[in-house]
Design a protein around this motif. Structure first.
Motif, PDB file in Angstrom:
ATOM      1  N   HIS A  79       0.902  -1.060  -0.009  1.00 39.87           N
ATOM      2  CA  HIS A  79       0.108  -0.143   0.008  1.00 39.87           C
ATOM      3  C   HIS A  79       0.624   1.252  -0.180  1.00 39.87           C
ATOM      4  CE1 HIS A  79      -2.326  -3.227   1.925  1.00 39.87           C
ATOM      5  NE2 HIS A  79      -3.286  -2.855   1.184  1.00 39.87           N
ATOM      6  N   ARG A 131      -5.808   1.304   3.745  1.00 35.98           N
ATOM      7  CA  ARG A 131      -6.373   2.605   3.260  1.00 35.98           C
ATOM      8  C   ARG A 131      -6.622   3.529   3.946  1.00 35.98           C
ATOM      9  NH1 ARG A 131     -11.543   3.748   2.223  1.00 35.98           N
ATOM     10  NH2 ARG A 131     -12.168   1.617   2.629  1.00 35.98           N
ATOM     11  N   LEU A 132      -7.712   3.170   5.086  1.00 33.17           N
ATOM     12  CA  LEU A 132      -8.087   3.934   6.183  1.00 33.17           C
ATOM     13  C   LEU A 132      -6.877   4.667   7.094  1.00 33.17           C
ATOM     14  CD1 LEU A 132     -11.273   1.928   7.076  1.00 33.17           C
ATOM     15  CD2 LEU A 132     -11.265   4.426   6.201  1.00 33.17           C
ATOM     16  N   THR A 133      -6.032   4.054   7.376  1.00 34.62           N
ATOM     17  CA  THR A 133      -4.939   4.391   8.096  1.00 34.62           C
ATOM     18  C   THR A 133      -4.095   5.412   7.420  1.00 34.62           C
ATOM     19  OG1 THR A 133      -4.549   2.236   9.221  1.00 34.62           O
ATOM     20  CG2 THR A 133      -2.588   3.872   9.337  1.00 34.62           C
ATOM     21  N   ASP A 174      -5.393   7.283   4.901  1.00 36.31           N
ATOM     22  CA  ASP A 174      -6.142   8.525   5.011  1.00 36.31           C
ATOM     23  C   ASP A 174      -6.398   9.061   6.063  1.00 36.31           C
ATOM     24  OD1 ASP A 174      -7.091   7.872   2.560  1.00 36.31           O
ATOM     25  OD2 ASP A 174      -9.104   7.127   2.896  1.00 36.31           O
ATOM     26  N   HIS A 175      -6.211   8.497   7.364  1.00 35.78           N
ATOM     27  CA  HIS A 175      -6.026   9.111   8.628  1.00 35.78           C
ATOM     28  C   HIS A 175      -4.824   9.813   8.753  1.00 35.78           C
ATOM     29  CE1 HIS A 175      -8.024   9.025  12.663  1.00 35.78           C
ATOM     30  NE2 HIS A 175      -6.606   8.869  13.216  1.00 35.78           N
ATOM     31  N   ARG A 215      -3.085  11.181   6.506  1.00 31.96           N
ATOM     32  CA  ARG A 215      -2.952  12.356   5.498  1.00 31.96           C
ATOM     33  C   ARG A 215      -3.880  13.546   6.007  1.00 31.96           C
ATOM     34  NH1 ARG A 215      -4.007   8.356   1.617  1.00 31.96           N
ATOM     35  NH2 ARG A 215      -2.370   7.674   0.565  1.00 31.96           N
ATOM     36  N   SER A 216      -4.920  13.075   6.636  1.00 33.08           N
ATOM     37  CA  SER A 216      -5.995  14.108   7.291  1.00 33.08           C
ATOM     38  C   SER A 216      -5.648  14.687   8.474  1.00 33.08           C
ATOM     39  CB  SER A 216      -7.402  13.530   7.477  1.00 33.08           C
ATOM     40  OG  SER A 216      -7.205  12.289   8.472  1.00 33.08           O
ATOM     41  N   ALA A 273      -4.831  19.883   6.203  1.00 29.95           N
ATOM     42  CA  ALA A 273      -5.834  18.758   5.773  1.00 29.95           C
ATOM     43  C   ALA A 273      -7.174  18.932   6.224  1.00 29.95           C
ATOM     44  CB  ALA A 273      -5.214  17.438   6.067  1.00 29.95           C
ATOM     45  N   ARG A 296     -14.086  10.580   7.821  1.00 32.02           N
ATOM     46  CA  ARG A 296     -13.990   9.896   6.946  1.00 32.02           C
ATOM     47  C   ARG A 296     -14.722   8.614   7.254  1.00 32.02           C
ATOM     48  NH1 ARG A 296     -10.353  10.861   3.063  1.00 32.02           N
ATOM     49  NH2 ARG A 296      -8.914  12.731   3.407  1.00 32.02           N
TER      50      ARG A 296
END
Length: 294
Positions: A237, A274-276, A278-279, A281-282, A287, A292
């Protein structure tokens, strides 16, 4: 203290939220910070799952700050709290037990003994077994041990045999299998992972891999080694650079949430990665603060 009823049903109407509990999460709690339960619980909420959160220790802030105070729960309190949850009926419909940070080696035996008895009683009553997912929170390569090094052998002795799955990083895998971390490359990594799997687990996910499998993870990627049902897969990933702690807590909670909602282990790993990302990045400056969904 005033007791309204000796019957759990007589007290349940006092609860503001009467939904069934989906996940029992056991781990550390901080007053300010995003590690342990603080990092994990929002992932369950985002997935639409209700949780019961049982702290093993409470810290004012991360121990990296100039001043920090903590209170570790005793083994006796932990066992009594688990018994209270059972007596209240809160755990009647639990679908997964997540175990994270344990500050005391004795906690592993307390949780393992309780879980074995509780799960056996569920099966005897005709209920489905609830898997136990162990996040063996011992430390990481950058910091070293987060807790008493004696917790590692206690996890291996008491919790690995009753756990359904485990989600260690390389540091934790090394200490659970008593191997130098320098040997966890290539075939050495695969052998260590398989040896831990033989301890009674149904599956194992080793997180945070970069170049440990002979260059099979590119520089801009991070990998997870997934062992389940006799198969071995390396999932890749995008890598999001970060020095933040609590990333493993987010990943494991997201993985658990997907398992509860349905899906294969590999699908759960991919969703969690994927969620990690996103977490992470946010959480970076500038950001969006929009939540999410899991």
């Amino acid at each position: 203290m005033t007791y309204v009823s000796d019957d759990a049903r007589g007290a349940q109407h006092l609860e503001l939220d009467t939904r069934a509990v989906d996940v029992l999460a056991i781990g550390s709690q901080v007053v300010h910070g995003s590690v342990g339960l603080n990092a994990a619980l929002p992932m369950y909420t985002a997935a639409g799952l209700r949780y019961a959160a049982l702290p093993t220790t409470i810290l004012s802030v991360l121990p990296h700050y100039p001043s920090m105070h903590r209170v570790d729960m005793t083994g006796e309190w932990l066992g009594s709290a688990l018994a209270d949850l059972v007596a209240s009926g809160a755990l009647d419909d639990v679908r997964l037990v997540a175990v994270g940070y344990l500050p005391d080696p004795g906690h592993a035996a307390v949780v393992a003994r309780w879980y074995s008895q509780w799960n056996a009683a569920r099966l005897a009553a005709g209920r489905a077994a609830a898997p136990l997912v162990l996040d063996p929170t011992l430390g990481d390569v950058e910091v070293g041990f987060y807790n008493d090094p004696a917790v590692g052998p206690a996890l291996q002795r008491d919790l690995v045999p009753v756990a359904t799955g485990a989600v260690p990083n390389l540091f934790e895998l090394a200490h659970l299998t008593h191997r130098p971390i320098e040997e966890l490359r290539g075939e050495g990594l695969l052998e260590a992972a398989r040896s831990l799997l033989e301890g009674g687990l149904d599956w194992l996910v080793v997180t945070g891999l970069r170049g440990e499998l002979e260059g099979r993870v590119e520089q801009d990627q991070i990998g997870e080694l997934v062992l389940v049902g006799g198969s071995v897969q390396l999932r890749r990933h995008p890598f999001v650079p970060s020095g933040a702690k609590g990333v493993g807590d987010v990943f494991t909670a997201a993985l658990n949430a997907r398992l509860v909602r349905g899906g294969s282990l590999v699908e759960a790993v991919d969703d969690a990665a994927r969620l990690t990302a996103d977490h992470l990045r946010s959480a970076q400056p500038g950001a969006s603060d929009e939540p999410r969904q899991v």
